[in-house]
Design a protein around this motif. Structure first.
Motif, short mmCIF file in Angstrom:
data_model
loop_
_atom_site.label_atom_id
_atom_site.label_comp_id
_atom_site.label_asym_id
_atom_site.label_seq_id
_atom_site.Cartn_x
_atom_site.Cartn_y
_atom_site.Cartn_z
N VAL A 35 0.83 -1.20 0.00
CA VAL A 35 0.00 0.00 0.00
C VAL A 35 0.87 1.26 0.00
O VAL A 35 0.62 2.21 -0.75
CB VAL A 35 -0.94 -0.02 1.22
CG1 VAL A 35 -1.51 1.36 1.49
CG2 VAL A 35 -2.06 -1.02 1.01
N VAL A 38 2.52 1.77 -3.41
CA VAL A 38 1.58 2.28 -4.42
C VAL A 38 1.22 3.73 -4.12
O VAL A 38 1.17 4.58 -5.03
CB VAL A 38 0.31 1.40 -4.44
CG1 VAL A 38 -0.76 2.03 -5.35
CG2 VAL A 38 0.64 0.00 -4.90
N ALA A 39 1.00 4.05 -2.85
CA ALA A 39 0.66 5.43 -2.48
C ALA A 39 1.81 6.38 -2.78
O ALA A 39 1.59 7.52 -3.20
CB ALA A 39 0.29 5.49 -1.00
N HIS A 45 -6.42 7.44 -4.48
CA HIS A 45 -6.83 6.73 -3.27
C HIS A 45 -7.56 5.44 -3.61
O HIS A 45 -7.39 4.41 -2.93
CB HIS A 45 -7.72 7.64 -2.41
CG HIS A 45 -8.05 7.04 -1.08
ND1 HIS A 45 -9.20 6.31 -0.86
CD2 HIS A 45 -7.38 7.04 0.11
CE1 HIS A 45 -9.24 5.90 0.39
NE2 HIS A 45 -8.15 6.33 1.01
N SER A 47 -7.04 3.54 -6.21
CA SER A 47 -6.05 2.55 -6.63
C SER A 47 -5.33 1.95 -5.43
O SER A 47 -5.02 0.76 -5.40
CB SER A 47 -5.04 3.19 -7.59
OG SER A 47 -5.67 3.63 -8.77
N VAL A 48 -5.05 2.79 -4.44
CA VAL A 48 -4.38 2.31 -3.23
C VAL A 48 -5.28 1.32 -2.50
O VAL A 48 -4.82 0.27 -2.01
CB VAL A 48 -4.00 3.49 -2.31
CG1 VAL A 48 -3.40 2.98 -1.00
CG2 VAL A 48 -3.01 4.42 -3.01
N SER A 51 -5.30 -1.94 -4.29
CA SER A 51 -4.05 -2.67 -4.08
C SER A 51 -4.05 -3.36 -2.71
O SER A 51 -3.52 -4.47 -2.56
CB SER A 51 -2.85 -1.73 -4.20
OG SER A 51 -2.77 -0.84 -3.10
N VAL A 167 -6.34 2.22 5.17
CA VAL A 167 -6.51 2.87 3.86
C VAL A 167 -7.94 3.36 3.70
O VAL A 167 -8.18 4.49 3.24
CB VAL A 167 -6.16 1.89 2.72
CG1 VAL A 167 -6.51 2.51 1.37
CG2 VAL A 167 -4.68 1.54 2.76
N GLN A 172 -6.11 10.55 0.50
CA GLN A 172 -4.93 10.39 -0.33
C GLN A 172 -3.71 11.09 0.27
O GLN A 172 -2.57 10.68 0.05
CB GLN A 172 -5.20 10.93 -1.74
CG GLN A 172 -4.07 10.65 -2.72
CD GLN A 172 -4.48 10.93 -4.16
OE1 GLN A 172 -5.62 11.31 -4.42
NE2 GLN A 172 -3.55 10.75 -5.09
N VAL A 175 -2.58 8.83 3.77
CA VAL A 175 -2.63 7.38 3.75
C VAL A 175 -1.31 6.75 4.19
O VAL A 175 -1.30 5.76 4.94
CB VAL A 175 -3.06 6.87 2.36
CG1 VAL A 175 -2.04 7.25 1.28
CG2 VAL A 175 -3.25 5.35 2.38
N ILE A 176 -0.18 7.30 3.77
CA ILE A 176 1.12 6.69 4.10
C ILE A 176 1.39 6.73 5.60
O ILE A 176 1.68 5.69 6.21
CB ILE A 176 2.26 7.34 3.29
CG1 ILE A 176 2.11 6.96 1.81
CG2 ILE A 176 3.62 6.89 3.83
CD1 ILE A 176 3.16 7.59 0.91
N GLY A 224 8.36 3.10 -4.87
CA GLY A 224 7.16 3.73 -5.40
C GLY A 224 7.43 5.17 -5.83
O GLY A 224 6.95 5.61 -6.88
#
Length: 231
Positions: A35, A38-39, A45, A47-48, A51, A167, A172, A175-176, A224
């Motif tokens: 995650v 990808v992020a 968001h 797409s994350v 994933s 997530v 967006q 998220v990390i 990423g």
């Protein structure tokens, strides 16, 4: 006796605790790392989130498949060993009794008592006695492929569900840090529970799991960022 019982209980805990903790750890670390990677590539968001779902599903199925194949191979080996033991019992019952006697003598019994125990156990359940004391196979340790596969899949999914929920609750922009924080906190809790159940030192266990997990997340975040698109 109470001390001996406590020790035996702790050892029994390790038997089920190790695969459960490993499965949950794998679920948390692999899904959180995926995650975050990808992020970090500036994906949307949605797409994350996809994933994370894909990581949970693929990881759980992979764990189940790998565990099933591995444990099924063990079950095949056990079955072949038991079949060979039955053949040996039919061909040389007296020799197999002496073999069992020798095992008990190595464990500390004198020869007459060892022979008496071997004879009585052989009379009661010859193949069971040899399976347990010669081959190390018992009803508690016998391979159970489906049970192992389901257990691995469920423990992985339980762990992977933590970054997935993070997530879903994030945006967006955060998220990390939210995924990383929830994953590391969960790993620290798991490390603490595993250490206490096994009567090990808590701090080294927690530091070990959080350090390597943080490193895994950092590496995937770097990849990423390197291969991502402009936000």
């Amino acid at each position: 006796m109470p001390t001996a019982n406590k020790i035996s209980h702790r050892i029994a805990n390790v038997g089920w605790l190790r695969p459960a903790v490993l499965g949950a750890n794998d679920g948390i670390v692999s899904t959180a790392s995926l995650v975050i990677g990808v992020a970090a590539s500036h994906a949307t968001h949605g797409s994350v989130l996809i994933s994370a779902i894909a990581g949970l599903t693929a990881g759980a199925m992979s764990m189940a498949t790998g565990e099933y194949v591995s444990v099924y191979s063990q079950a095949d080996t056990e079955a072949a060993s038991l079949a060979e033991e039955r053949t040996e019992l039919s061909a040389d019952y007296a020799g197999e009794t002496r073999e069992l006697m020798a095992i008990y003598m190595r464990r500390g019994l004198d020869a007459p008592l060892a022979m008496q125990v071997a004879q009585q156990l052989m009379a009661h359940d010859a193949i069971g006695a040899h399976a347990r004391d010669e081959l190390g196979i018992s009803k508690h340790s016998a391979a159970k492929p489906l049970q192992a596969a389901m257990s691995s899949a469920c423990s992985f999914a339980a762990g992977a569900g933590i970054p997935l929920v993070a997530v879903a609750l994030s945006t967006q922009h955060n998220v990390i840090p939210l995924v990383a924080a929830s994953a590391l906190l969960s790993l620290a809790i798991l490390g603490t529970l595993a250490a206490k159940a096994g009567s090990a030192k808590v701090m080294p266990s927690v530091l070990r799991v959080t350090f390597w997990s943080a490193l895994a997340m950092a590496v995937t975040a770097g990849i990423g960022t390197m291969f991502g698109v402009a936000g």
